[in-house]
Write a protein that holds these residues in place. Structure first.
Motif, PDB file in Angstrom:
ATOM      1  N   VAL A 101     -60.806 -67.064  55.485  1.00  0.00           N
ATOM      2  CA  VAL A 101     -59.384 -67.243  55.796  1.00  0.00           C
ATOM      3  C   VAL A 101     -59.063 -68.733  55.775  1.00  0.00           C
ATOM      4  CG1 VAL A 101     -57.584 -66.904  57.523  1.00  0.00           C
ATOM      5  CG2 VAL A 101     -59.353 -65.158  57.210  1.00  0.00           C
ATOM      6  N   PRO A 102     -58.108 -69.176  54.949  1.00  0.00           N
ATOM      7  CA  PRO A 102     -57.736 -70.599  54.956  1.00  0.00           C
ATOM      8  C   PRO A 102     -57.140 -70.993  56.306  1.00  0.00           C
ATOM      9  CG  PRO A 102     -56.866 -69.469  53.009  1.00  0.00           C
ATOM     10  CD  PRO A 102     -57.354 -68.411  53.952  1.00  0.00           C
ATOM     11  N   LEU A 103     -57.430 -72.214  56.757  1.00  0.00           N
ATOM     12  CA  LEU A 103     -56.940 -72.714  58.038  1.00  0.00           C
ATOM     13  C   LEU A 103     -55.793 -73.693  57.808  1.00  0.00           C
ATOM     14  CD1 LEU A 103     -60.305 -73.368  59.899  1.00  0.00           C
ATOM     15  CD2 LEU A 103     -58.762 -71.430  60.178  1.00  0.00           C
ATOM     16  N   GLY A 104     -54.734 -73.564  58.606  1.00  0.00           N
ATOM     17  CA  GLY A 104     -53.629 -74.515  58.614  1.00  0.00           C
ATOM     18  C   GLY A 104     -53.582 -75.222  59.954  1.00  0.00           C
ATOM     19  N   THR A 105     -52.599 -76.125  60.119  1.00  0.00           N
ATOM     20  CA  THR A 105     -52.537 -76.884  61.369  1.00  0.00           C
ATOM     21  C   THR A 105     -51.150 -76.917  61.994  1.00  0.00           C
ATOM     22  OG1 THR A 105     -52.202 -78.904  60.069  1.00  0.00           O
ATOM     23  CG2 THR A 105     -54.449 -78.417  60.780  1.00  0.00           C
ATOM     24  N   ALA A 106     -50.189 -76.129  61.502  1.00  0.00           N
ATOM     25  CA  ALA A 106     -48.832 -76.231  62.053  1.00  0.00           C
ATOM     26  C   ALA A 106     -48.204 -74.848  62.163  1.00  0.00           C
ATOM     27  CB  ALA A 106     -47.961 -77.131  61.176  1.00  0.00           C
ATOM     28  N   ALA A 107     -47.835 -74.470  63.387  1.00  0.00           N
ATOM     29  CA  ALA A 107     -47.062 -73.255  63.631  1.00  0.00           C
ATOM     30  C   ALA A 107     -45.676 -73.666  64.093  1.00  0.00           C
ATOM     31  CB  ALA A 107     -47.743 -72.388  64.694  1.00  0.00           C
ATOM     32  N   LYS A 108     -44.654 -73.333  63.311  1.00  0.00           N
ATOM     33  CA  LYS A 108     -43.300 -73.777  63.619  1.00  0.00           C
ATOM     34  C   LYS A 108     -42.541 -72.717  64.408  1.00  0.00           C
ATOM     35  CE  LYS A 108     -42.867 -76.592  59.425  1.00  0.00           C
ATOM     36  NZ  LYS A 108     -42.024 -76.871  58.239  1.00  0.00           N
ATOM     37  N   PRO A 109     -41.748 -73.121  65.392  1.00  0.00           N
ATOM     38  CA  PRO A 109     -40.913 -72.158  66.106  1.00  0.00           C
ATOM     39  C   PRO A 109     -40.010 -71.400  65.137  1.00  0.00           C
ATOM     40  CG  PRO A 109     -40.945 -74.256  67.264  1.00  0.00           C
ATOM     41  CD  PRO A 109     -41.629 -74.483  65.935  1.00  0.00           C
ATOM     42  N   HIS A 110     -39.791 -70.127  65.424  1.00  0.00           N
ATOM     43  CA  HIS A 110     -38.942 -69.220  64.653  1.00  0.00           C
ATOM     44  C   HIS A 110     -39.561 -68.820  63.319  1.00  0.00           C
ATOM     45  CE1 HIS A 110     -36.155 -70.517  67.689  1.00  0.00           C
ATOM     46  NE2 HIS A 110     -36.066 -71.733  67.181  1.00  0.00           N
ATOM     47  N   GLN A 111     -40.804 -69.227  63.065  1.00  0.00           N
ATOM     48  CA  GLN A 111     -41.495 -68.857  61.837  1.00  0.00           C
ATOM     49  C   GLN A 111     -42.052 -67.434  61.982  1.00  0.00           C
ATOM     50  OE1 GLN A 111     -44.785 -71.467  60.948  1.00  0.00           O
ATOM     51  NE2 GLN A 111     -44.528 -71.226  58.754  1.00  0.00           N
ATOM     52  N   HIS A 112     -41.980 -66.663  60.896  1.00  0.00           N
ATOM     53  CA  HIS A 112     -42.545 -65.317  60.913  1.00  0.00           C
ATOM     54  C   HIS A 112     -44.061 -65.392  60.755  1.00  0.00           C
ATOM     55  CE1 HIS A 112     -38.757 -63.110  60.884  1.00  0.00           C
ATOM     56  NE2 HIS A 112     -38.302 -64.022  60.035  1.00  0.00           N
ATOM     57  N   TYR A 113     -44.767 -64.491  61.417  1.00  0.00           N
ATOM     58  CA  TYR A 113     -46.219 -64.465  61.347  1.00  0.00           C
ATOM     59  C   TYR A 113     -46.678 -63.014  61.255  1.00  0.00           C
ATOM     60  CZ  TYR A 113     -46.514 -62.447  65.974  1.00  0.00           C
ATOM     61  OH  TYR A 113     -46.395 -61.569  67.035  1.00  0.00           O
ATOM     62  N   ARG A 114     -47.962 -62.842  60.940  1.00  0.00           N
ATOM     63  CA  ARG A 114     -48.636 -61.568  61.186  1.00  0.00           C
ATOM     64  C   ARG A 114     -50.029 -61.869  61.709  1.00  0.00           C
ATOM     65  NH1 ARG A 114     -50.605 -58.433  55.733  1.00  0.00           N
ATOM     66  NH2 ARG A 114     -51.566 -60.163  54.628  1.00  0.00           N
ATOM     67  N   ALA A 115     -50.462 -61.114  62.709  1.00  0.00           N
ATOM     68  CA  ALA A 115     -51.787 -61.249  63.297  1.00  0.00           C
ATOM     69  C   ALA A 115     -52.587 -60.008  62.931  1.00  0.00           C
ATOM     70  CB  ALA A 115     -51.702 -61.394  64.813  1.00  0.00           C
ATOM     71  N   VAL A 116     -53.817 -60.229  62.496  1.00  0.00           N
ATOM     72  CA  VAL A 116     -54.643 -59.142  61.975  1.00  0.00           C
ATOM     73  C   VAL A 116     -55.890 -59.013  62.825  1.00  0.00           C
ATOM     74  CG1 VAL A 116     -55.811 -58.225  59.937  1.00  0.00           C
ATOM     75  CG2 VAL A 116     -53.794 -59.683  59.658  1.00  0.00           C
ATOM     76  N   GLY A 117     -56.248 -57.782  63.169  1.00  0.00           N
ATOM     77  CA  GLY A 117     -57.449 -57.546  63.955  1.00  0.00           C
ATOM     78  C   GLY A 117     -57.688 -56.066  64.130  1.00  0.00           C
ATOM     79  N   PHE A 118     -58.306 -55.722  65.243  1.00  0.00           N
ATOM     80  CA  PHE A 118     -58.715 -54.346  65.488  1.00  0.00           C
ATOM     81  C   PHE A 118     -58.271 -53.938  66.890  1.00  0.00           C
ATOM     82  CE2 PHE A 118     -61.411 -56.196  62.331  1.00  0.00           C
ATOM     83  CZ  PHE A 118     -61.495 -55.217  61.350  1.00  0.00           C
ATOM     84  N   ALA A 119     -56.989 -53.598  67.018  1.00  0.00           N
ATOM     85  CA  ALA A 119     -56.438 -53.192  68.313  1.00  0.00           C
ATOM     86  C   ALA A 119     -57.105 -51.900  68.761  1.00  0.00           C
ATOM     87  CB  ALA A 119     -54.925 -53.016  68.207  1.00  0.00           C
ATOM     88  N   ALA A 120     -57.592 -51.875  70.011  1.00  0.00           N
ATOM     89  CA  ALA A 120     -58.291 -50.695  70.515  1.00  0.00           C
ATOM     90  C   ALA A 120     -57.395 -49.463  70.503  1.00  0.00           C
ATOM     91  CB  ALA A 120     -58.801 -50.971  71.927  1.00  0.00           C
ATOM     92  N   ALA A 121     -56.091 -49.656  70.730  1.00  0.00           N
ATOM     93  CA  ALA A 121     -55.161 -48.529  70.747  1.00  0.00           C
ATOM     94  C   ALA A 121     -54.982 -47.914  69.366  1.00  0.00           C
ATOM     95  CB  ALA A 121     -53.804 -48.969  71.299  1.00  0.00           C
ATOM     96  N   ASN A 122     -55.329 -48.654  68.312  1.00  0.00           N
ATOM     97  CA  ASN A 122     -55.208 -48.156  66.935  1.00  0.00           C
ATOM     98  C   ASN A 122     -56.584 -47.875  66.350  1.00  0.00           C
ATOM     99  OD1 ASN A 122     -52.499 -47.956  66.559  1.00  0.00           O
ATOM    100  ND2 ASN A 122     -52.252 -49.857  65.424  1.00  0.00           N
TER     101      ASN A 122
END
Length: 389
Positions: A101-122
């Motif tokens: 996964v490429p790494l960045g260094t800036a998260a801007k307010p109001h920017q859209h994101y998606r977080a990926v993982g393995f939620a126990a509920a799913n």
């Protein structure tokens, strides 16, 4: 394969070798290393002061809908409890189809994101993807650790996020990880849900300051230099040319260029902003620029309040007060410009600073790129400075 889907193949589960219980999420940052939240692997690590014995106690499992799951042994090579971050080294390199996964260094307010993982509920799906918008940067109340606040559409709809810890927060095209999922504030009525549909991630910009070797361009592979023959001398001259071009020339240029700070005399209560009280005020024009505002106090122990507001875009400058052979760094939040003070519209924060003896003091304002030698967005911009008593 579209670039936006590349990061998904390198995102796996943290498990005990051969176990089925998922302790969290981890993601590859190279063929040999992965990044996760420290609390995901802490149950599998040896006790403090102990030494691991036998086979590795940590494994990364990469589920596949079309092939058997792949499990790779790993162990912790570096960790930071304050940031809740652990770097894992794999027992052997990941296969080519698992892309880092490429790494960045800036998260801007109001920017859209998606977080990926393995939620126990799913548990019945291949991977969980949650989406939303970046709220802003803040700090945890109990330990002051920096975090990115993230509003999550699925959490607001009632999805429990447990299991996503250690996963990447992805933004942009192509996607880059700007955070590592850390924690959620439990809802008072339903403790397994996130309060207000918000969860928090450790910013990669803070990881970069402590672990720069993880970021592109910081690692260099060494190749052995011939010790004799023409190839040795050619390599030596090339090395000298590179040193002159990369180290000496930029240093000489910087000494010649040496951008001088903009200096202004102000008083407590003045309106300080772009062009006020003079040309160059309220603006960081270059990465190395700084603005210096000098003011005087007539009494000992005067308390002043400082705040930075009205920044262009998400430009986020920093300030400190100097005087009387001391530096006064505001201990609290002092900015509402895409930084720690921007937390869901709660408004700007002021830092109250108590000075020493009466006399001359100065406020030094710098941009983020003067403090962190990394490729950040919005290194320059305009701002307004409020100085009141």
């Amino acid at each position: 394969m579209p670039a936006s889907f590349h990061p998904l193949t390198g995102i796996g589960q943290v498990v005990a070798p051969g176990g089925r219980d998922v302790l969290g999420t981890a993601f590859l940052v190279s063929a040999d290393h992965a990044l996760t939240a420290l609390h995901c692997v802490a149950p599998l690590m040896p006790a403090p002061g102990g030494h691991p014995t036998g086979p590795p106690a940590i494994a990364l499992r990469f589920p596949s809908p079309a092939a058997p799951d792949l499990e790779l042994p790993a162990h912790v090579v570096r960790s930071d409890p304050h940031l809740d971050i652990a770097v894992l080294r794999l027992g052997h390199p990941a296969p080519p189809h698992l892309l880092p996964v490429p790494l960045g260094t800036a998260a801007k307010p109001h920017q859209h994101y998606r977080a990926v993982g393995f939620a126990a509920a799913n548990w019945g799906v291949h991977r969980s993807v949650v989406t939303g918008t970046v709220t802003g940067h803040t700090r945890r109340a109990e330990d002051g650790a920096p975090v990115v606040a993230l509003f999550c559409d699925q959490a607001a709809a009632g999805l429990a996020l447990s299991g996503l810890s250690g996963g990447p927060v992805l933004v942009g095209r192509p996607e880059r990880a700007v955070g590592v999922v850390r924690w959620q504030q439990p809802d008072g009525t339903h403790p397994h849900l996130a309060t207000g549909g918000t969860f928090y991630a450790t910013p990669t910009r803070d990881i970069a300051t402590r672990m720069p070797e993880l970021f592109p361009g910081t690692q260099r592979r060494r190749s052995p230099l011939p010790l004799r023959g023409p190839a040795f001398w050619v390599s030596l001259w090339l090395a000298i040319v590179v040193v002159v071009a990369v180290v000496v020339a930029p240093y000489v240029i910087s000494m010649i260029r040496d951008p001088r700070p903009d200096r202004f005399s102000v008083s407590v209560g003045d309106d300080i902003g772009p062009g006020r009280p003079g040309a160059g005020a309220g603006e960081i024009e270059e990465d190395e620029s700084e603005d210096i505002y000098t003011f005087r106090t007539r009494e000992d122990g005067v308390t002043v309040r400082v705040r930075i507001t009205d920044c262009s875009n998400s430009f986020d400058p920093a300030l400190e007060i100097e005087g009387g052979d001391r530096e006064y760094r505001p201990a609290g939040l002092y900015s509402d410009c895409g930084g720690f003070g921007d937390l869901g519209g709660q408004g700007a924060y002021e830092a109250a600073v108590t000075l020493g003896e009466a006399g001359s003091y100065r406020i030094v304002v710098t941009g983020p790129c003067k403090l962190v030698d990394l490729p950040l967005y919005d290194c320059t911009g305009t701002y307004r400075l409020t100085l009141t008593d």
